[in-house]
Design a protein around this motif. Structure first.
Motif, mmCIF file in Angstrom:
data_model
loop_
_atom_site.group_PDB
_atom_site.id
_atom_site.type_symbol
_atom_site.label_atom_id
_atom_site.label_comp_id
_atom_site.label_asym_id
_atom_site.label_seq_id
_atom_site.Cartn_x
_atom_site.Cartn_y
_atom_site.Cartn_z
ATOM 1 N N GLN A 194 0.855 -1.196 0.000
ATOM 2 C CA GLN A 194 0.000 0.000 0.000
ATOM 3 C C GLN A 194 0.889 1.244 0.000
ATOM 4 N N VAL A 195 1.294 1.634 -1.182
ATOM 5 C CA VAL A 195 2.247 2.738 -1.325
ATOM 6 C C VAL A 195 1.516 4.071 -1.325
ATOM 7 N N HIS A 196 2.054 5.040 -0.591
ATOM 8 C CA HIS A 196 1.552 6.412 -0.612
ATOM 9 C C HIS A 196 2.682 7.326 -1.092
ATOM 10 N N ALA A 197 2.325 8.309 -1.885
ATOM 11 C CA ALA A 197 3.331 9.235 -2.416
ATOM 12 C C ALA A 197 3.585 10.348 -1.404
ATOM 13 N N ASP A 198 4.039 9.945 -0.213
ATOM 14 C CA ASP A 198 4.325 10.928 0.823
ATOM 15 C C ASP A 198 5.788 11.350 0.757
ATOM 16 N N GLU A 199 6.141 12.285 1.629
ATOM 17 C CA GLU A 199 7.498 12.846 1.568
ATOM 18 C C GLU A 199 8.562 11.776 1.756
ATOM 19 N N GLU A 200 8.332 10.840 2.671
ATOM 20 C CA GLU A 200 9.331 9.816 2.969
ATOM 21 C C GLU A 200 9.560 8.897 1.771
ATOM 22 N N THR A 201 8.468 8.466 1.137
ATOM 23 C CA THR A 201 8.591 7.545 0.009
ATOM 24 C C THR A 201 9.221 8.235 -1.194
ATOM 25 N N VAL A 202 8.816 9.462 -1.460
ATOM 26 C CA VAL A 202 9.402 10.198 -2.582
ATOM 27 C C VAL A 202 10.894 10.436 -2.352
ATOM 28 N N SER A 203 11.259 10.743 -1.117
ATOM 29 C CA SER A 203 12.666 10.955 -0.800
ATOM 30 C C SER A 203 13.476 9.681 -1.037
ATOM 31 N N ALA A 204 12.918 8.543 -0.647
ATOM 32 C CA ALA A 204 13.603 7.267 -0.875
ATOM 33 C C ALA A 204 13.767 6.993 -2.356
ATOM 34 N N ALA A 205 12.754 7.325 -3.145
ATOM 35 C CA ALA A 205 12.828 7.105 -4.591
ATOM 36 C C ALA A 205 13.866 8.017 -5.235
ATOM 37 N N ARG A 206 13.935 9.263 -4.780
ATOM 38 C CA ARG A 206 14.937 10.188 -5.331
ATOM 39 C C ARG A 206 16.352 9.680 -5.047
ATOM 40 N N LYS A 207 16.552 9.168 -3.854
ATOM 41 C CA LYS A 207 17.868 8.632 -3.494
ATOM 42 C C LYS A 207 18.203 7.421 -4.353
ATOM 43 N N ALA A 208 17.198 6.571 -4.594
ATOM 44 C CA ALA A 208 17.433 5.348 -5.361
ATOM 45 C C ALA A 208 17.710 5.630 -6.833
ATOM 46 N N THR A 209 17.093 6.665 -7.379
ATOM 47 C CA THR A 209 17.244 6.939 -8.815
ATOM 48 C C THR A 209 18.402 7.875 -9.129
ATOM 49 N N ALA A 210 19.008 8.458 -8.114
ATOM 50 C CA ALA A 210 20.127 9.380 -8.351
ATOM 51 C C ALA A 210 21.263 8.640 -9.059
ATOM 52 N N GLY A 211 21.676 9.172 -10.172
ATOM 53 C CA GLY A 211 22.782 8.581 -10.917
ATOM 54 C C GLY A 211 22.386 7.469 -11.861
ATOM 55 N N ALA A 212 21.088 7.128 -11.921
ATOM 56 C CA ALA A 212 20.648 6.063 -12.824
ATOM 57 C C ALA A 212 20.791 6.496 -14.277
ATOM 58 N N GLY A 213 21.074 5.527 -15.132
ATOM 59 C CA GLY A 213 21.115 5.822 -16.558
ATOM 60 C C GLY A 213 19.735 5.850 -17.166
ATOM 61 N N CYS A 214 18.805 5.093 -16.561
ATOM 62 C CA CYS A 214 17.403 5.044 -16.999
ATOM 63 C C CYS A 214 16.580 4.544 -15.825
ATOM 64 N N VAL A 215 15.372 5.043 -15.696
ATOM 65 C CA VAL A 215 14.455 4.600 -14.644
ATOM 66 C C VAL A 215 13.240 3.962 -15.302
ATOM 67 N N VAL A 216 12.817 2.820 -14.767
ATOM 68 C CA VAL A 216 11.625 2.123 -15.234
ATOM 69 C C VAL A 216 10.674 1.985 -14.057
ATOM 70 N N THR A 217 9.433 2.394 -14.224
ATOM 71 C CA THR A 217 8.415 2.163 -13.199
ATOM 72 C C THR A 217 7.518 1.032 -13.661
ATOM 73 N N ILE A 218 7.251 0.091 -12.773
ATOM 74 C CA ILE A 218 6.335 -1.018 -13.063
ATOM 75 C C ILE A 218 5.347 -1.079 -11.918
ATOM 76 N N GLY A 219 4.117 -0.639 -12.165
ATOM 77 C CA GLY A 219 3.155 -0.674 -11.075
ATOM 78 C C GLY A 219 2.000 0.279 -11.257
ATOM 79 N N SER A 220 1.431 0.651 -10.135
ATOM 80 C CA SER A 220 0.216 1.451 -10.091
ATOM 81 C C SER A 220 0.460 2.893 -10.509
ATOM 82 N N GLY A 221 -0.642 3.649 -10.550
ATOM 83 C CA GLY A 221 -0.512 5.072 -10.834
ATOM 84 C C GLY A 221 0.318 5.787 -9.795
ATOM 85 N N THR A 222 0.243 5.326 -8.530
ATOM 86 C CA THR A 222 1.046 5.948 -7.470
ATOM 87 C C THR A 222 2.524 5.701 -7.701
#
Length: 504
Positions: A100-128
């Motif tokens: 049950q993912v929510h697009a709150d500050e904590e989750t968005v911050s974790a995603a920004r950290k995870a995608t930093a420096g990526a050559g490409c990002v792929v999302t697989i999942g819900s609209g959230t």
């Protein structure tokens, strides 16, 4: 209403149509580069990623925690294998273990950290998940979105719905570079989740009218729409790329319900962790395309206004309340569909009041201090800290200022009402027809019928306060200006919606 022709997407043709439309200079570029759809579209994922030279630096996949299975095979394993043939892949799980993912500050911050420096990002999942990917992936880093259900229109736009101080806010983010839609993946999603996309799209019959109304009021006040409310001026071409398929949507709705009722078998689903009816692809293909067109309309308008009016404000309030209470909410689109019946009933109520002469009086502009207190009282029950109320009042005050500056914000609407009424008649459908469309899709048409039922008290709270939560002007704001949003008026609208929702 005619069922219309099958829906197709031609991005180049859409760009040409937008460029030739009146007011084209106010539109944003269509930044979605490519749509890959059709059977076995997932096989194209590696090639889609390879289109971007930076992908060799590594691919980050964002997804939720719940298992994702499609027709007996594991979607995570399949995607990892497809991508792993040519790229280093880092699979990042967002949110809690229950998915049950929510697009709150904590989750968005974790995603920004995870995608930093990526050559490409792929999302697989819900609209959230997609929204989180859009807001966390930096401009310049390629973003590929894999759609897993026909649940919402947010896969194809340049916005993200985020939780800010507990309040749902739509924030500018970015377009995905590529959108991949594989019917096999869509078929594996729960039937009720796919039908939620029908509910989300029912907003075309009310939100489009709200968008037109906001522009008409601004024009009548001689205000620059963008400067006054941060919203784009109505564009008939943009609105038309979705509204033109209204008849087709209603036809698809009935077909999806029939298919789901007659199709045997169950499949585990993508990131929702529940079993699902396996569904034929044809209707889902077209439903996904209409949702994509709706997302494109929002992106080029530079606002969610083409698809988000009163009905979305009501749904957002209900979702905010559920989140604050740590309760589950029904699927967003399903809830929007129910709220669209109420929005259509509100439009019917307002038009009756105008026919009875309500436009003959100057607009009743709410007092800011009284509005602040009303908003504080409205949110005390779910947020004693006052944070939600402060967030909502900031936006509502920004809506009041330009309305108050003109003296009578209804003057222009009054003088040109016959033309406005003709335009609205072409856009709106009645609450009874809208409710029948929902029921034909196997969707609820009243709040009490939702999978997570909404009490009469909560429904009334959300409907009564929906104009107070954001800056966007809509039909409930017009009702307030007309003096037609008093306690009795709200009761009348809800009673009418309830009666019409129950009609066959």
């Amino acid at each position: 209403m005619s069922a219309g022709e099958a829906v197709r997407i031609d991005l180049d043709a859409l760009r040409a149509e937008f460029a030739a439309s009146p007011g084209a200079g106010r539109l944003q570029p269509l930044g979605l580069g490519r749509v890959i759809d059709g059977e076995r579209a997932l096989d194209e994922l590696a090639r889609a990623v390879a289109d971007f030279p930076r992908s060799g630096e590594g691919v980050v996949v964002l997804a939720a925690a719940t298992p994702m299975r499609v027709s007996g095979w594991d979607l995570r394993a399949e995607a990892t294998e497809v991508l792993g043939r040519g790229f280093a892949v880092d699979w990042v799980t967002l949110g809690p273990a229950d998915g049950q993912v929510h697009a709150d500050e904590e989750t968005v911050s974790a995603a920004r950290k995870a995608t930093a420096g990526a050559g490409c990002v792929v999302t697989i999942g819900s609209g959230t998940i997609t929204d989180i990917g859009k807001v966390s992936t930096s401009i310049g880093t390629p973003l590929v979105a894999v759609q897993t259900a026909t649940s919402v229109n947010g896969y194809a736009d340049s916005f993200s719905v985020l939780l800010r101080r507990g309040v749902k806010r739509t924030s500018a983010s970015r377009w995905p570079d590529t959108l991949l839609i594989d019917p096999a993946i869509l078929r594996a999603a729960p039937a009720e989740l796919n039908r939620a996309g029908v509910g989300d799209l029912m907003a075309m019959f009310t939100a489009t009218a709200d968008w037109y109304l906001a522009s008409a009021v601004s024009d009548g006040c001689h205000l620059d729409t963008a400067a006054a409310r941060g919203e784009p001026h109505y564009n008939a071409t943009v609105a038309g790329i979705v509204r033109a398929h209204g008849g087709r949507l209603l036809a698809l709705a009935a077909g999806l319900a029939a298919d789901s009722a007659t199709t045997a078998g169950r499949a585990a689903t993508a990131d929702h962790g529940v079993s699902a009816e396996t569904q034929p692809a044809d209707g889902l293909d077209e439903l996904a395309r209409i949702l994509t067109l709706s997302g494109i309309a929002m992106g080029v308008a530079g606002s969610t206004a083409p698809a988000s009016g009163m009905e979305h404000a009501v749904s957002h309030l209900l979702e905010m309340a559920a989140t604050a209470r740590a309760e589950r909410a029904s699927f967003h689109g399903t809830q929007v569909g129910v709220a669209s019946v109420v929005a259509a009933a509100t439009w019917a109520h307002v038009r009756r009041r105008i026919d009875a002469g309500a436009l003959g009086q100057p607009g009743r502009i709410p007092d800011p201090d009284q509005a602040r207190e009303r908003i504080r009282e409205a949110f005390t029950g779910i947020d004693p800290t006052g944070s939600m109320a402060a967030e909502c009042f900031a936006d509502y005050a920004a809506k009041l200022r330009p309305l108050a500056a003109d003296g009578d914000p209804l003057a222009g609407l009054r003088t040109g009402w016959d033309g406005h009424e003709a335009m609205l008649s072409e856009t709106l459908i009645g609450p009874a027809e809208l409710a029948r469309g929902l029921r034909s899709a196997g969707l609820p048409a009243s709040f009490g019928e939702l999978a997570e039922p909404v009490s009469d008290a909560d429904a009334r709270w959300a409907v009564a306060n929906c104009p107070l939560m954001r800056q966007r002007f809509g039909v409930a704001d017009l009702a307030m200006l007309l003096g037609a949003w008093e306690e009795d008026d709200i009761d009348e609208v809800l009673a009418e919606a309830a009666v019409l929702a129950g009609q066959p």
